[in-house]
Design a protein around this motif. Structure first.
Motif, PDB file in Angstrom:
ATOM      1  N   THR A 187       0.722  -1.020   0.256  1.00 45.15           N
ATOM      2  CA  THR A 187       0.049   0.193   0.097  1.00 45.15           C
ATOM      3  C   THR A 187       0.883   1.157   0.000  1.00 45.15           C
ATOM      4  O   THR A 187       0.415   2.249  -0.281  1.00 45.15           O
ATOM      5  N   ALA A 188       2.236   1.312   0.271  1.00 51.45           N
ATOM      6  CA  ALA A 188       3.047   2.376   0.150  1.00 51.45           C
ATOM      7  C   ALA A 188       3.585   2.549  -1.314  1.00 51.45           C
ATOM      8  O   ALA A 188       4.026   1.555  -1.979  1.00 51.45           O
ATOM      9  N   SER A 189       3.380   3.721  -1.899  1.00 51.45           N
ATOM     10  CA  SER A 189       3.784   4.008  -3.115  1.00 51.45           C
ATOM     11  C   SER A 189       5.190   3.947  -3.131  1.00 51.45           C
ATOM     12  O   SER A 189       6.079   4.244  -2.400  1.00 51.45           O
ATOM     13  N   MET A 190       5.902   3.871  -4.217  1.00 49.08           N
ATOM     14  CA  MET A 190       7.498   4.321  -4.255  1.00 49.08           C
ATOM     15  C   MET A 190       7.827   5.710  -3.812  1.00 49.08           C
ATOM     16  O   MET A 190       8.894   5.730  -3.249  1.00 49.08           O
ATOM     17  N   ARG A 191       7.062   6.616  -4.270  1.00 48.05           N
ATOM     18  CA  ARG A 191       7.272   7.850  -3.806  1.00 48.05           C
ATOM     19  C   ARG A 191       7.397   8.167  -2.404  1.00 48.05           C
ATOM     20  O   ARG A 191       8.358   8.583  -1.860  1.00 48.05           O
ATOM     21  N   GLN A 192       6.374   7.414  -1.631  1.00 43.10           N
ATOM     22  CA  GLN A 192       6.249   7.455  -0.210  1.00 43.10           C
ATOM     23  C   GLN A 192       7.481   6.690   0.365  1.00 43.10           C
ATOM     24  O   GLN A 192       8.237   6.898   1.320  1.00 43.10           O
ATOM     25  N   GLN A 193       7.977   5.421  -0.241  1.00 47.88           N
ATOM     26  CA  GLN A 193       9.015   4.827   0.094  1.00 47.88           C
ATOM     27  C   GLN A 193      10.426   5.614   0.075  1.00 47.88           C
ATOM     28  O   GLN A 193      11.242   5.504   0.755  1.00 47.88           O
ATOM     29  N   PHE A 194      10.433   6.567  -1.024  1.00 48.99           N
ATOM     30  CA  PHE A 194      11.743   7.308  -1.167  1.00 48.99           C
ATOM     31  C   PHE A 194      11.980   8.401  -0.025  1.00 48.99           C
ATOM     32  O   PHE A 194      12.981   8.730   0.300  1.00 48.99           O
ATOM     33  N   ARG A 195      10.674   8.647   0.691  1.00 44.68           N
ATOM     34  CA  ARG A 195      10.599   9.656   1.547  1.00 44.68           C
ATOM     35  C   ARG A 195      11.446   9.130   2.741  1.00 44.68           C
ATOM     36  O   ARG A 195      11.819   9.945   3.607  1.00 44.68           O
ATOM     37  N   GLY A 196      11.675   7.785   2.976  1.00 41.71           N
ATOM     38  CA  GLY A 196      12.247   7.390   4.118  1.00 41.71           C
ATOM     39  C   GLY A 196      13.671   7.147   3.799  1.00 41.71           C
ATOM     40  O   GLY A 196      14.582   6.551   4.728  1.00 41.71           O
ATOM     41  N   PHE A 197      14.268   7.617   2.537  1.00 38.40           N
ATOM     42  CA  PHE A 197      15.729   7.361   2.245  1.00 38.40           C
ATOM     43  C   PHE A 197      16.631   7.895   3.262  1.00 38.40           C
ATOM     44  O   PHE A 197      17.635   7.279   3.502  1.00 38.40           O
ATOM     45  N   SER A 198      16.548   8.902   3.885  1.00 39.96           N
ATOM     46  CA  SER A 198      17.579   9.535   4.497  1.00 39.96           C
ATOM     47  C   SER A 198      17.595   8.582   6.006  1.00 39.96           C
ATOM     48  O   SER A 198      18.795   8.436   6.209  1.00 39.96           O
ATOM     49  N   GLY A 199      16.607   8.114   6.424  1.00 39.69           N
ATOM     50  CA  GLY A 199      16.614   7.267   7.671  1.00 39.69           C
ATOM     51  C   GLY A 199      17.314   5.972   7.310  1.00 39.69           C
ATOM     52  O   GLY A 199      17.939   5.267   7.987  1.00 39.69           O
ATOM     53  N   LEU A 200      16.827   5.217   6.138  1.00 45.88           N
ATOM     54  CA  LEU A 200      17.220   4.225   5.484  1.00 45.88           C
ATOM     55  C   LEU A 200      18.527   4.130   5.308  1.00 45.88           C
ATOM     56  O   LEU A 200      19.400   3.027   5.704  1.00 45.88           O
ATOM     57  N   SER A 201      19.304   5.277   5.197  1.00 46.19           N
ATOM     58  CA  SER A 201      20.665   5.392   4.806  1.00 46.19           C
ATOM     59  C   SER A 201      21.669   5.169   5.953  1.00 46.19           C
ATOM     60  O   SER A 201      22.848   4.964   5.704  1.00 46.19           O
TER      61      SER A 201
END
Length: 460
Positions: A187-201
């Motif tokens: 249910t999470a869009s790819m755009r939404q998933q990219f928003r977490g990039f800074s934390g995932l890094s």
């Protein structure tokens, strides 16, 4: 249960957090009591199959096999040496006056403690979908348990739906085991998933591993979907109806559905132990409060996913921190934990990234159709919840007492979060936090009547 000289420290849970806590306590000169519901130590993420099971650890745990083996061997060696007391197949159902009420194969008894470390772990976070109350619809965690403990795929043509790392991980595990996946619906869009990039890094290798698993799913994976309903017949699921990111209606045939929106902390024991709680907007959950070492007051320490969803590696660190805090508070030598505190902070940044990338679909939950069953245990629908709010007020405990949502076997573990969104929306609250949280009550697990009406023996 036998006693040991010195302060009595009880660890509840034998997953990564509980194992590392017990190990650190032994190194500090104590003999902890470890109480766990599993047959053997390991927890959910490193759950062990029965003795004689032939699948190797690499098949069960993938890239985490070495970590799983190390944890298992550490705990087993401590138990074999008599350095700790391990009570498996045992559940804590109540906490009062420095004692735990425990039920297990030997019946019910009270276990006293001087210090208590709760490493209760986490469970599936579920959002209801019309039809989810039927047989053949499981949590992602239940599907993973069946796969790890018995080598069984729950279904011959499986749809996995929800969001979060477990969605991808389980899909890959099922495929490797020979299971047939019809679709993986996020249910999470790819755009939404990219928003977490800074934390995932904060954990780049871990994030990269997730992307590599995603690639293995190829055309099975769909992001940004809307789940409409699960079609069933007398045998169980027949198909899942959903809409893709462009809004086009889709129908995927299946005979089993696995659902989960990442995880929610298991907090009932922390509640009974008197811990304070605060609402976390990122996770949209009420979480127990503790300091950086896991101190939660009243001689209670929290570690692992029962405090914060940090994953297995974070749970190991949190277990060591809680044990070190316990040792220090008892006046015993404790190691310097500065490095572990820095590691835990990094895991925390990653966890926030996961929460941002794979958010709980609060608006979808608040707008569930009236006919959707929200509380599976009691059969309470979204419409019944809204009608209860109309005459009972917008507070979840009030709604529970009047409409029975959350009164069933799971005590609201599966329905509480979605119910809070519905109650808040119906009452006009700006946030689910305004609807409050369900109060924990003993017994926190189903228990025999004898355990509740008879005086259980004490072990001192």
């Amino acid at each position: 249960m036998s006693d040991a000289a010195g302060p009595r420290v009880v660890v509840v849970g034998a997953g990564p957090a509980g194992i590392r806590a017990a190990e650190a306590l032994v190194v500090g000169g104590l003999m902890p009591i470890v109480i766990d519901e599993g047959e053997r130590a390991g927890g959910q993420i490193y759950r062990r199959p029965p003795q004689g099971f032939t699948r190797p650890p690499e098949a069960l745990y993938g890239s985490e096999a070495a970590k799983a083996i190390a944890l298992h061997q550490t705990f087993d060696s401590l138990a074999a040496a008599g350095s700790l007391l391990h009570h498996s197949r045992s559940s804590v159902i109540a906490i009062a006056d420095g004692r735990l009420q425990v039920i297990g194969d030997a019946g019910a008894r009270w276990v006293s403690y001087d210090r208590l470390i709760l490493a209760a772990g986490a469970m599936d976070r579920i959002m209801p979908v019309p039809g989810w109350e039927n047989a053949g619809v499981y949590g992602l965690g239940a599907m993973q348990i069946a796969l790890k403990a018995q080598g069984a795929a729950l279904g011959r043509r499986i749809v996995l739906a929800g969001s979060g790392p477990l969605l991808t991980l389980l899909a890959v595990q099922l495929l490797k085991a020979g299971g047939q996946i019809a679709a993986v619906l996020d249910t999470a869009s790819m755009r939404q998933q990219f928003r977490g990039f800074s934390g995932l890094s904060a954990r780049p290798l871990f994030a990269l591993r997730g992307l590599m698993m995603r690639r293995r799913l190829a055309g099975l994976y769909h992001a940004g979907v809307q789940l409409d309903r699960i079609e069933v017949d007398e045998r169980g699921p027949v198909a899942l109806f959903w809409r893709d990111e462009a809004g086009r209606s889709q129908r995927t045939a299946c005979d089993a559905v696995g659902m989960g929106w990442h995880l929610r902390a298991e907090t009932r024991l922390a509640d009974l132990a008197g811990c304070d709680f605060a609402y976390d907007e990122t996770w949209r959950q009420w979480l127990p409060q503790a300091d950086a070492m896991g101190r939660a007051g009243r001689g209670v320490y929290l570690a692992g996913d029962g405090l914060r969803i940090l994953g297995a590696d974070g749970a190991e660190v949190a277990g060591r921190l809680a044990a070190a805090a316990c040792l220090k508070d008892l006046g015993l030598p404790a190691p310097d934990m500065a490095a572990d505190k820095r590691r835990l902070a990094r895991f925390g940044r990653f966890a926030r990234g996961v929460a941002e990338a794979f958010p709980w679909p609060a608006e979808t939950a608040a707008e569930l159709p009236d006919e959707t069953v929200v509380c599976r245990c009691e059969g309470v629908t979204a419409g019944e919840l809204r009608r209860t709010v109309d005459f009972g007020g917008g507070e979840v405990n009030r709604v529970k007492s009047l409409g029975r949502a959350g009164m069933g076997r799971c005590q609201g573990r599966y329905c509480e979060l979605a119910a809070a969104e519905i109650v808040a929306g119906s009452a006009g609250h700006a946030c689910a936090a305004a609807a409050g949280r369900l109060r924990g009550q003993a017994p926190v697990r189903p228990a025999p009547i004898a355990a509740l009406i008879q005086d259980a023996p004490a072990d001192g």
